[in-house]
Every structure is written in C-alpha cells, then in structure tokens.
Design an enzyme around this catalytic site. Structure first.
Site, PDB file in Angstrom:
ATOM      1  CB  SER A 165      40.278  40.102  41.091  1.00 45.31           C
ATOM      2  OG  SER A 165      40.466  39.094  42.055  1.00 45.31           O
ATOM      3  CG  ASP A 263      44.366  34.099  37.960  1.00 47.32           C
ATOM      4  OD1 ASP A 263      44.515  33.864  39.177  1.00 47.32           O
ATOM      5  OD2 ASP A 263      43.482  34.855  37.511  1.00 47.32           O
ATOM      6  CG  HIS A 295      44.725  37.248  40.091  1.00 42.79           C
ATOM      7  ND1 HIS A 295      43.581  36.877  39.416  1.00 42.79           N
ATOM      8  CD2 HIS A 295      44.328  38.092  41.080  1.00 42.79           C
ATOM      9  CE1 HIS A 295      42.537  37.459  39.979  1.00 42.79           C
ATOM     10  NE2 HIS A 295      42.961  38.213  40.983  1.00 42.79           N
TER      11      HIS A 295
END
Length: 322
Positions: A165, A263, A295
């Site tokens: 991320s 995601d 995610h």
C-alpha cells in the site's frame, strides 16, 4: 469512543478522527507486538534505532537458526502500509506477516518505523525511508561496531525494497531516488516487491468509476496526509503526471506487482505494471493477481491459503538470481 467528549471536526475513515479540541484518535494500527523469538516460525526479531537524529527505528528479522550461520542472505528493506497515517513496525499484523515471509524466504528483513501524519506530514515519511536506505548502505562497509546481524549475515549485492500500500508507493520513490544519488555506493538494489501499491489520481479509473464512495474515501486519505494544491495529482501519489520522474530512472532490474481482485487500488497496480513495461526502464516486471481478496488481505490473515501463495510468490521473487 470519544476520548475527550469533544465534538468531531474531521473523520478520516477507517483510520482516525480529529476532535475540535485538537485530540487525535487513531482507530486502527495502534496495537503493539513485542519483538523476540516467534516459536511458530522460528523467526527472531529485534528493535534498533537507526537514525538517532530523528529517532527513527527499525525492526530486524532473521531465522533464529541462521544467526550464527556464515551463509549470506538477501536483505529486504520493508515499508509498512497504513495510508501514511497509521500503523508501525510493531503492529501485530505486520509483525506476524513478516515473520511468515522471513520463514518462507530465509532472508533478513529491516522494517522501517518511519514517522507518520498528521504529526509528521509528507514528505517526512519519504525522508525517513531514504535515511533508512542510506543506513543500510552504511552497514555494507562491514566494520566493527556496525549492526552484527547485517555485518555477519547480509548479502548487500541482493537488496530489495518491499512494501504494501503506502509502503509500495515509498519503495517506488526510493528506487527512483537511488538511481542518481551518490549517497548509495555499496549496496545493489535488485528489485521492488510492490504489494497492492497506493497510487492515485483525481480522475477515477477501473473499479473507482463505479464506486464513488471508496474513491472519495481514498481521496480524503491523501489530502489529509499531503496538503497540496495538486491534490491527488501530486507526483508523489500520481507517478504519471507531467514532471514526475521517468521510470527509466528506477535503480533496480526487476519489479513484482501484486494486486487483489476486490481492492479499490487494484487498477492502480495494474496501471503501474502497464506503465513499467511500456516505459524506457530496462528491467523486467511481473504482475500477480489474487482472486476474491481485498486490500492487503495477507497482512490480516497471513496463514490463509491465498496469503501463503502470495508469500511464496514474493519469496521466490526475492531469492531468484538475476
């Protein structure tokens, strides 16, 4: 729970809220797992301060049985996620998932505890991670008085930048900066492991077009941590805008992009891969999509079957000789 009975002035869901009296309440990423020996994986970890001037620390990981073995191991400089505003190297989710990665890959991991917003707005996190990369380079001289795990175990010819991320975003920018910087003289950056990378833009693409609620949520994350007149087209979050550094300047020869089907950032990861393979960068890019997952699912449950597949894929990427 409102810690001060004050009125809420700002919500940044699902991460934090700010009250009108200035109180900040983080809603996630605040739990702490101690370092030490993990009996399930046989991985041992320890916390050390790496940048005394700013107090930036790192959590180092290695298989316990490897500590006294002369074999040199690949080094991963890891950047955790959390939208630049939550989490740390002692977050149990990260601690457990990195134990799993080290056990599978037999590597040394240096997880960087960079400073986060709003106490430290961007670009502080990038500067902390750059200092961490320079610290790794300084360890390659191998003199007495340096970190013994790295002095004795690290193969500085096989250094990787890995992050999920926001951490994947950081890894990209560190590799760009490393290409032309004379501060890095001794280590060799082999590749980037880009897990569910956090890139974005003002204009929606893919899943974002039909999911305006999550699009607005991610917009808010970025605008909170990086006040900018360019908003979500700031070159730190949108690496394709005019003025962004060329991908040809990436200081590594391979990149693995990992995306998850559900995601909201999925299409950003796919676009990143497409931009890589169509750029002037001379390296090799791969992409792997996990179906049916959201995610950073592997962080929340590193023992599920799909997480194990992802970790094996990443471990193979790190250990593959060029």
């Amino acid at each position: 729970m409102n810690p001060s009975n004050a009125e809420v002035s700002l919500e940044v869901p699902p991460y934090l809220r700010v009250y009108k009296d200035g109180t900040l309440e983080r809603l996630a990423g605040t739990q702490v797992a101690p370092s030490g020996l993990d009996p399930q994986t046989g991985v041992v970890s320890k916390d050390i301060v790496i940048i005394p001037q700013t107090g930036v620390s790192a959590r180092l990981y290695c298989l316990n049985k490897e500590i006294n073995d002369p074999q040199k191991l690949p080094v991963v400089l890891y950047f955790h996620g959390g939208a630049f505003c939550i989490s740390s190297t002692s977050d149990p989710f990260y601690h457990n998932s990195l134990n799993a990665l080290v056990a599978e890959a037999n590597i040394i991991v240096i997880s960087v505890n960079y400073r986060i917003a709003p106490e430290f707005l961007l670009p502080t996190a990038y500067e902390d991670c750059w200092d961490a990369l320079k610290w790794v380079d300084s360890q390659a001289v191998g003199n007495d008085g340096l970190e013994p795990w790295l002095k004795d175990k690290a193969d500085f010819e096989r250094v990787y930048l890995v992050g999920d991320s926001a951490g994947a975003n950081i890894a990209h920018h560190m590799a760009l900066r490393a290409k032309s910087n004379s501060d890095l003289n001794l280590i060799k950056l082999n590749g980037i492991g880009s897990i569910n990378p956090y890139f974005w833009s003002e204009k929606p693409i893919g899943l974002e077009v039909t999911d305006p609620v999550r699009k607005a949520m991610v917009d808010k994350w970025w605008n909170y941590v990086c006040p900018s007149d360019k908003g979500c087209d700031d070159l730190l979050i949108n690496p394709y805008v005019d003025g962004a550094p060329s991908f040809a300047n990436l200081a590594c020869h391979k990149i693995l992009v990992l995306v998850a089907e559900k995601d909201i950032l999925r299409d950003r990861g796919k676009l990143y891969y497409e931009k890589l393979v169509n750029s002037d960068w001379k390296g090799t890019a791969e992409i792997f999509e996990t179906e049916g997952e959201d995610h950073v699912f592997h962080i929340f449950d590193p023992n599920c079957q799909k997480a194990k597949i992802l970790i094996k894929r990443l471990a193979s990427f790190i250990n593959q000789r060029y």
